[in-house]
Scaffold this motif. Structure first.
Motif, PDB file in Angstrom:
ATOM      1  N   GLN A  33      89.405  54.624  41.399  1.00 57.53           N
ATOM      2  CA  GLN A  33      89.564  53.582  40.390  1.00 57.53           C
ATOM      3  C   GLN A  33      90.921  52.928  40.580  1.00 57.53           C
ATOM      4  OE1 GLN A  33      88.559  54.710  36.354  1.00 57.53           O
ATOM      5  NE2 GLN A  33      90.004  53.223  35.499  1.00 57.53           N
ATOM      6  N   GLY A  34      90.977  51.606  40.446  1.00 57.19           N
ATOM      7  CA  GLY A  34      92.217  50.875  40.681  1.00 57.19           C
ATOM      8  C   GLY A  34      93.205  50.969  39.530  1.00 57.19           C
ATOM      9  N   TRP A  35      94.172  50.091  39.543  1.00 56.65           N
ATOM     10  CA  TRP A  35      95.280  50.133  38.587  1.00 56.65           C
ATOM     11  C   TRP A  35      95.641  48.708  38.199  1.00 56.65           C
ATOM     12  CZ3 TRP A  35     100.726  48.966  39.758  1.00 56.65           C
ATOM     13  CH2 TRP A  35     101.600  49.304  38.714  1.00 56.65           C
ATOM     14  N   SER A  36      95.866  48.488  36.901  1.00 52.77           N
ATOM     15  CA  SER A  36      96.216  47.153  36.416  1.00 52.77           C
ATOM     16  C   SER A  36      97.656  47.144  35.901  1.00 52.77           C
ATOM     17  CB  SER A  36      95.259  46.720  35.306  1.00 52.77           C
ATOM     18  OG  SER A  36      93.966  46.505  35.828  1.00 52.77           O
ATOM     19  N   TRP A  67     103.671  41.602  45.482  1.00 48.62           N
ATOM     20  CA  TRP A  67     102.360  42.228  45.573  1.00 48.62           C
ATOM     21  C   TRP A  67     101.399  41.566  44.586  1.00 48.62           C
ATOM     22  CZ3 TRP A  67     100.375  46.750  48.147  1.00 48.62           C
ATOM     23  CH2 TRP A  67     101.252  47.277  49.110  1.00 48.62           C
ATOM     24  N   PHE A  68     100.087  41.767  44.837  1.00 57.39           N
ATOM     25  CA  PHE A  68      99.055  41.184  44.001  1.00 57.39           C
ATOM     26  C   PHE A  68      98.034  42.249  43.603  1.00 57.39           C
ATOM     27  CE2 PHE A  68     100.745  37.790  46.571  1.00 57.39           C
ATOM     28  CZ  PHE A  68     100.787  36.695  45.734  1.00 57.39           C
ATOM     29  N   VAL A  69      97.307  41.975  42.522  1.00 54.25           N
ATOM     30  CA  VAL A  69      96.202  42.831  42.108  1.00 54.25           C
ATOM     31  C   VAL A  69      94.959  41.963  42.002  1.00 54.25           C
ATOM     32  CG1 VAL A  69      96.774  42.524  39.652  1.00 54.25           C
ATOM     33  CG2 VAL A  69      95.358  44.461  40.367  1.00 54.25           C
ATOM     34  N   LEU A  70      93.846  42.474  42.518  1.00 52.97           N
ATOM     35  CA  LEU A  70      92.601  41.714  42.474  1.00 52.97           C
ATOM     36  C   LEU A  70      92.118  41.533  41.042  1.00 52.97           C
ATOM     37  CD1 LEU A  70      90.427  43.206  45.378  1.00 52.97           C
ATOM     38  CD2 LEU A  70      91.678  41.048  45.374  1.00 52.97           C
ATOM     39  N   SER A  71      91.628  40.348  40.731  1.00 51.11           N
ATOM     40  CA  SER A  71      90.981  40.111  39.449  1.00 51.11           C
ATOM     41  C   SER A  71      89.545  40.600  39.532  1.00 51.11           C
ATOM     42  CB  SER A  71      90.998  38.620  39.109  1.00 51.11           C
ATOM     43  OG  SER A  71      92.313  38.125  39.056  1.00 51.11           O
ATOM     44  N   LEU A  72      88.932  40.762  38.366  1.00 52.42           N
ATOM     45  CA  LEU A  72      87.539  41.211  38.331  1.00 52.42           C
ATOM     46  C   LEU A  72      86.627  40.236  39.065  1.00 52.42           C
ATOM     47  CD1 LEU A  72      85.775  43.487  37.145  1.00 52.42           C
ATOM     48  CD2 LEU A  72      85.465  42.071  35.108  1.00 52.42           C
ATOM     49  N   LYS A  98      96.131  38.247  41.071  1.00 55.13           N
ATOM     50  CA  LYS A  98      97.275  37.910  40.230  1.00 55.13           C
ATOM     51  C   LYS A  98      98.526  38.597  40.762  1.00 55.13           C
ATOM     52  CE  LYS A  98      94.303  37.712  36.134  1.00 55.13           C
ATOM     53  NZ  LYS A  98      94.034  38.303  34.792  1.00 55.13           N
ATOM     54  N   PRO A  99      99.684  37.955  40.613  1.00 51.63           N
ATOM     55  CA  PRO A  99     100.939  38.582  41.074  1.00 51.63           C
ATOM     56  C   PRO A  99     101.338  39.745  40.178  1.00 51.63           C
ATOM     57  CG  PRO A  99     101.387  36.521  39.947  1.00 51.63           C
ATOM     58  CD  PRO A  99      99.900  36.599  40.094  1.00 51.63           C
ATOM     59  N   PHE A 158      93.547  46.906  44.099  1.00 54.23           N
ATOM     60  CA  PHE A 158      92.428  46.556  43.216  1.00 54.23           C
ATOM     61  C   PHE A 158      92.707  47.089  41.812  1.00 54.23           C
ATOM     62  CE2 PHE A 158      91.556  50.361  45.605  1.00 54.23           C
ATOM     63  CZ  PHE A 158      90.944  51.261  44.740  1.00 54.23           C
ATOM     64  N   SER A 159      92.194  46.389  40.812  1.00 53.34           N
ATOM     65  CA  SER A 159      92.516  46.683  39.416  1.00 53.34           C
ATOM     66  C   SER A 159      91.723  47.875  38.897  1.00 53.34           C
ATOM     67  CB  SER A 159      92.230  45.464  38.548  1.00 53.34           C
ATOM     68  OG  SER A 159      90.828  45.312  38.349  1.00 53.34           O
ATOM     69  N   ASP A 160      92.046  48.299  37.671  1.00 58.79           N
ATOM     70  CA  ASP A 160      91.368  49.447  37.078  1.00 58.79           C
ATOM     71  C   ASP A 160      89.942  49.123  36.645  1.00 58.79           C
ATOM     72  OD1 ASP A 160      91.961  47.829  34.930  1.00 58.79           O
ATOM     73  OD2 ASP A 160      92.372  49.501  33.574  1.00 58.79           O
ATOM     74  N   LEU A 161      89.528  47.864  36.756  1.00 61.11           N
ATOM     75  CA  LEU A 161      88.149  47.487  36.453  1.00 61.11           C
ATOM     76  C   LEU A 161      87.279  47.454  37.705  1.00 61.11           C
ATOM     77  CD1 LEU A 161      88.661  44.637  33.822  1.00 61.11           C
ATOM     78  CD2 LEU A 161      88.117  47.040  33.428  1.00 61.11           C
ATOM     79  N   ILE A 162      87.867  47.943  38.817  1.00 63.80           N
ATOM     80  CA  ILE A 162      87.160  47.946  40.096  1.00 63.80           C
ATOM     81  C   ILE A 162      87.229  49.337  40.719  1.00 63.80           C
ATOM     82  CG2 ILE A 162      87.115  46.981  42.446  1.00 63.80           C
ATOM     83  CD1 ILE A 162      88.302  44.422  41.329  1.00 63.80           C
TER      84      ILE A 162
END
Length: 321
Positions: free
Chosen positions: A133-136, A148-153, A167-168, A212-216
């Motif tokens: 699970q990712g992290w937001s 660094w960036f995090v993937l959006s849903l 998103k940055p 990748f975010s915590d929703l992925i």
């Protein structure tokens, strides 16, 4: 702006506007306020601490200069645009119907290909090595050169990887680099609407310094299941039904799917050569369907742009009617 056809109440975030001259056409002003030029000007008058919570004071709205022709011309313009925009909207609606039929056809092709195999059914857990699970993190206001960036849903959409949907990250965050995505990663949405939860994609292009975010979820497979086959398998109606039925959550609009539910999915697991054969067939077939869908979407975009241009030219008097 919108022209209401209902009787009722609105919340305090709306202004209700009426023409001072009772002979004026409300429909004309509805078209006038839709123009990009006026919308841009109104946006400039907005103020607030957040982009999605900006407000326009009525004193500023009252200062906006509008091109207002005589009432009889207003009604003539409104009638002309009602007719033309209705024709354009009808064509757009037909194209959207075709797109939905193409999507349904694509789903049926995928489902038939992955369920017509003679292979035995097994649990998805037999093919999984890890589910991460990712992290937001906190978002950044400014993007640095080495940021660094995090993937959006929305980076995972209908089997496609949208690399620009990110998103940055705030530079002060302690970034878990182990969550960096790489080409070949199989991603699945952990939470979304019931129709989209469990959507999947394969990362097919480099996306450096991106997690990748915590929703992925990132799902790693063993050598019994090829990622190129898994991506089609997980999009099939057979699997989609299982995912939607197992998704849970307190909110009806954003249910979540758990590790356990993913591992308990029933799948057909053909041999590796058969997986390659099915994947090759589906890749070619789906690319053709996707090309047709993209052509329809381009046509809709052109028609939408033409409609906006037509409205602007007519309400500003650049085009006579």
């Amino acid at each position: 702006v919108g022209l209401s056809s209902y009787f009722g109440c609105v919340s305090p975030v709306y202004y209700m506007l009426y023409p001072r001259n009772k002979n004026d056409s409300v429909s004309f002003f509805n078209y006038l306020f839709q123009t990009k030029e006026l919308q841009t000007k109104l946006h400039g008058y907005g103020n607030g601490i957040m982009e999605i919570r900006m407000r326009i004071q009525m004193s500023k709205l009252n200062s906006v200069q509008l091109p207002v022709p005589p009432s009889d011309i207003q009604h003539k313009i409104a009638a002309y645009l009602d007719c033309k925009c209705s024709q354009i909207d009808t064509i757009i609606a037909r194209q959207k119907e075709v797109i939905e039929k193409l999507k349904a056809y694509k789903l049926s092709v995928i489902t038939e290909a992955v369920t017509s195999t003679d292979s035995q059914m097994c649990r998805f857990r037999n093919c999984i090595t890890t589910i991460e699970q990712g992290w937001s993190p906190a978002p950044a206001e400014i993007v640095g050169e080495d940021g660094w960036f995090v993937l959006s849903l929305s980076a995972v959409k209908n089997g496609k990887f949208i690399k620009l949907s990110k998103k940055p990250i705030d530079a002060n965050e302690n970034i878990p680099t182990k969550l960096s995505i790489k080409v070949g990663d199989l991603l699945m949405t952990r939470s979304n609407t019931r129709e989209l939860v469990g959507d999947v994609c394969l990362v097919d292009s480099d996306c450096p310094k991106t997690i990748f975010s915590d929703l992925i979820y990132r799902i790693s497979l063993n050598d019994t299941l090829l990622p190129c086959y898994a991506i089609f398998l997980l999009q099939s109606a057979f699997i989609r039904q299982q995912i939607q039925e197992s998704a849970r959550g307190s909110s009806g609009t954003m249910p979540k799917i758990s590790h356990k539910s993913i591992k308990n999915l029933n799948i057909y697991l053909p041999s590796i050569p058969e997986q390659r054969e099915i994947s090759g067939f589906l890749r070619n077939k789906c690319n053709c369907i996707d090309t047709c869908i993209q052509e329809k979407e381009r046509l809709i975009k052109k028609l939408t742009a033409y409609k906006k241009s037509l409205i602007y030219e007519v309400v500003t008097g650049k085009k006579e009617v």
